[in-house]
Write a protein that holds these residues in place. Structure first.
Motif, mmCIF file in Angstrom:
data_model
loop_
_atom_site.group_PDB
_atom_site.id
_atom_site.type_symbol
_atom_site.label_atom_id
_atom_site.label_comp_id
_atom_site.label_asym_id
_atom_site.label_seq_id
_atom_site.Cartn_x
_atom_site.Cartn_y
_atom_site.Cartn_z
ATOM 1 N N UNK A 64 0.862 -1.185 0.000
ATOM 2 C CA UNK A 64 0.000 0.000 0.000
ATOM 3 C C UNK A 64 0.900 1.237 0.000
ATOM 4 N N UNK A 65 0.665 2.135 -0.952
ATOM 5 C CA UNK A 65 1.498 3.326 -1.080
ATOM 6 C C UNK A 65 0.623 4.553 -1.280
ATOM 7 N N UNK A 66 1.210 5.722 -1.029
ATOM 8 C CA UNK A 66 0.485 6.977 -1.147
ATOM 9 C C UNK A 66 1.152 7.869 -2.185
ATOM 10 N N UNK A 67 0.329 8.445 -3.058
ATOM 11 C CA UNK A 67 0.782 9.457 -4.013
ATOM 12 C C UNK A 67 -0.141 10.656 -3.871
ATOM 13 N N UNK A 68 0.431 11.819 -3.533
ATOM 14 C CA UNK A 68 -0.353 13.032 -3.226
ATOM 15 C C UNK A 68 -1.317 12.705 -2.089
ATOM 16 N N UNK A 69 -2.631 12.771 -2.321
ATOM 17 C CA UNK A 69 -3.575 12.456 -1.249
ATOM 18 C C UNK A 69 -4.348 11.166 -1.542
ATOM 19 N N UNK A 70 -3.824 10.329 -2.440
ATOM 20 C CA UNK A 70 -4.493 9.085 -2.806
ATOM 21 C C UNK A 70 -3.644 7.892 -2.372
ATOM 22 N N UNK A 71 -4.336 6.828 -1.935
ATOM 23 C CA UNK A 71 -3.665 5.593 -1.523
ATOM 24 C C UNK A 71 -3.902 4.524 -2.569
ATOM 25 N N UNK A 72 -2.856 3.759 -2.890
ATOM 26 C CA UNK A 72 -2.917 2.729 -3.918
ATOM 27 C C UNK A 72 -2.494 1.380 -3.337
ATOM 28 N N UNK A 73 -3.092 0.317 -3.870
ATOM 29 C CA UNK A 73 -2.814 -1.032 -3.403
ATOM 30 C C UNK A 73 -2.283 -1.855 -4.573
ATOM 31 N N UNK A 74 -1.172 -2.558 -4.364
ATOM 32 C CA UNK A 74 -0.566 -3.366 -5.422
ATOM 33 C C UNK A 74 -0.324 -4.781 -4.919
ATOM 34 N N UNK A 75 -0.672 -5.761 -5.752
ATOM 35 C CA UNK A 75 -0.414 -7.160 -5.415
ATOM 36 C C UNK A 75 -0.237 -7.946 -6.707
ATOM 37 N N UNK A 76 0.391 -9.099 -6.614
ATOM 38 C CA UNK A 76 0.661 -9.941 -7.783
ATOM 39 C C UNK A 76 -0.138 -11.233 -7.675
ATOM 40 N N UNK A 77 -0.654 -11.673 -8.828
ATOM 41 C CA UNK A 77 -1.369 -12.949 -8.888
ATOM 42 C C UNK A 77 -1.220 -13.541 -10.282
ATOM 43 N N UNK A 78 -1.436 -14.840 -10.394
ATOM 44 C CA UNK A 78 -1.262 -15.527 -11.669
ATOM 45 C C UNK A 78 -2.566 -15.540 -12.455
ATOM 46 N N UNK A 79 -2.436 -15.368 -13.774
ATOM 47 C CA UNK A 79 -3.603 -15.368 -14.647
ATOM 48 C C UNK A 79 -3.208 -15.967 -15.991
ATOM 49 N N UNK A 80 -4.062 -16.809 -16.532
ATOM 50 C CA UNK A 80 -3.787 -17.443 -17.820
ATOM 51 C C UNK A 80 -4.252 -16.542 -18.957
ATOM 52 N N UNK A 81 -3.406 -16.397 -19.972
ATOM 53 C CA UNK A 81 -3.731 -15.579 -21.142
ATOM 54 C C UNK A 81 -3.616 -16.426 -22.404
ATOM 55 N N UNK A 82 -4.529 -16.193 -23.319
ATOM 56 C CA UNK A 82 -4.457 -16.859 -24.617
ATOM 57 C C UNK A 82 -3.416 -16.156 -25.480
ATOM 58 N N UNK A 83 -2.588 -16.910 -26.215
ATOM 59 C CA UNK A 83 -1.585 -16.262 -27.086
ATOM 60 C C UNK A 83 -2.243 -15.456 -28.198
ATOM 61 N N UNK A 84 -1.648 -14.304 -28.503
ATOM 62 C CA UNK A 84 -2.180 -13.400 -29.529
ATOM 63 C C UNK A 84 -1.413 -13.613 -30.836
ATOM 64 N N UNK A 85 -2.132 -13.667 -31.931
ATOM 65 C CA UNK A 85 -1.497 -13.809 -33.249
ATOM 66 C C UNK A 85 -0.850 -12.471 -33.624
ATOM 67 N N UNK A 86 0.456 -12.496 -33.909
ATOM 68 C CA UNK A 86 1.197 -11.278 -34.223
ATOM 69 C C UNK A 86 1.069 -10.921 -35.709
ATOM 70 N N UNK A 87 0.918 -9.630 -35.993
ATOM 71 C CA UNK A 87 0.803 -9.179 -37.388
ATOM 72 C C UNK A 87 2.174 -9.047 -38.047
ATOM 73 N N UNK A 88 3.232 -8.804 -37.248
ATOM 74 C CA UNK A 88 4.594 -8.679 -37.778
ATOM 75 C C UNK A 88 5.518 -9.572 -36.964
ATOM 76 N N UNK A 89 6.441 -10.254 -37.640
ATOM 77 C CA UNK A 89 7.365 -11.158 -36.952
ATOM 78 C C UNK A 89 8.408 -10.376 -36.158
#
Length: 194
Positions: A64-89
């Motif tokens: 949990x961190x503060x920037x100016x007068x706002x507080x932000x929350x950061x955490x890491x978690x695992x998520x599965x993503x489908x591979x994206x077809x690339x338009x350029x190699x």
């Protein structure tokens, strides 16, 4: 405190001071912390409402961190993503100063120069802060206004960077970046006002 610094494993330790780089990490003693919805129960703190809905998952620690007068929350978690077809190699990226980046495919990303666009208001808020009496409530409010404007400029820069990197990752399999010292080029104030 200085053991990592003297063994050259880390930088000089940054001591905590209220109002500067306010942040702390909660780990719940290694137990998984459930996350999800518009509120979260933090260990030792209790229930906290969030501005945005959180994904339903678990995490090991929350920062949990503060920037100016706002507080932000950061955490890491695992998520599965489908591979994206690339338009350029493969694509080459020419990082510049006048133009933010130019790709070998012909796509040009202009430099929005957020700092230059907001410089007049920054000067006005800075002058307003210096004229306030030290320790007064008005000075504290002026400090918050200035910090919020600095945060706005930083967020605009981050947004531009995220948009460009997302475009590159989605459309190109291999990204090649030139090896130039852009930091040295940015020291030339005739070129780099952004």
């Amino acid at each position: 405190m200085f053991s990592r610094f003297f063994s050259k494993k880390g930088g000089y330790p940054r001591l905590k001071k209220k109002g500067y780089h306010d942040s702390f990490t909660i780990d719940a003693g290694g137990k998984p912390i459930p996350v999800g919805g518009r509120s979260i129960k933090l260990p030792t703190i209790g229930w906290v409402k969030t501005h945005e809905g959180l994904p339903h998952t678990t995490c090991k620690s929350i920062t949990i961190s503060r920037t100016a007068d706002s507080w932000f929350m950061a955490f890491a978690y695992e998520e599965n993503h489908e591979p994206i077809v690339k338009t350029h190699e493969i694509v080459g990226v020419d990082v510049g100063v006048k133009e933010w980046a130019t790709l070998s495919t012909g796509v040009v990303f202009p430099n929005p120069k957020h700092y230059k666009a907001h410089l007049a208001k920054l000067k006005k808020l800075s002058k307003s802060l210096t004229r306030k009496v030290k320790g007064s409530s008005n000075r504290h409010q002026a400090k918050i206004r200035l910090a919020k404007h600095h945060a706005k400029i930083a967020n605009l820069r981050k947004n531009t960077l995220h948009q460009i990197t997302t475009y590159l990752c989605k459309n190109h399999a291999t990204i090649v970046v030139e090896d130039l010292k852009v930091g040295g080029m940015l020291k030339n104030h005739k070129l780099a006002v952004w």
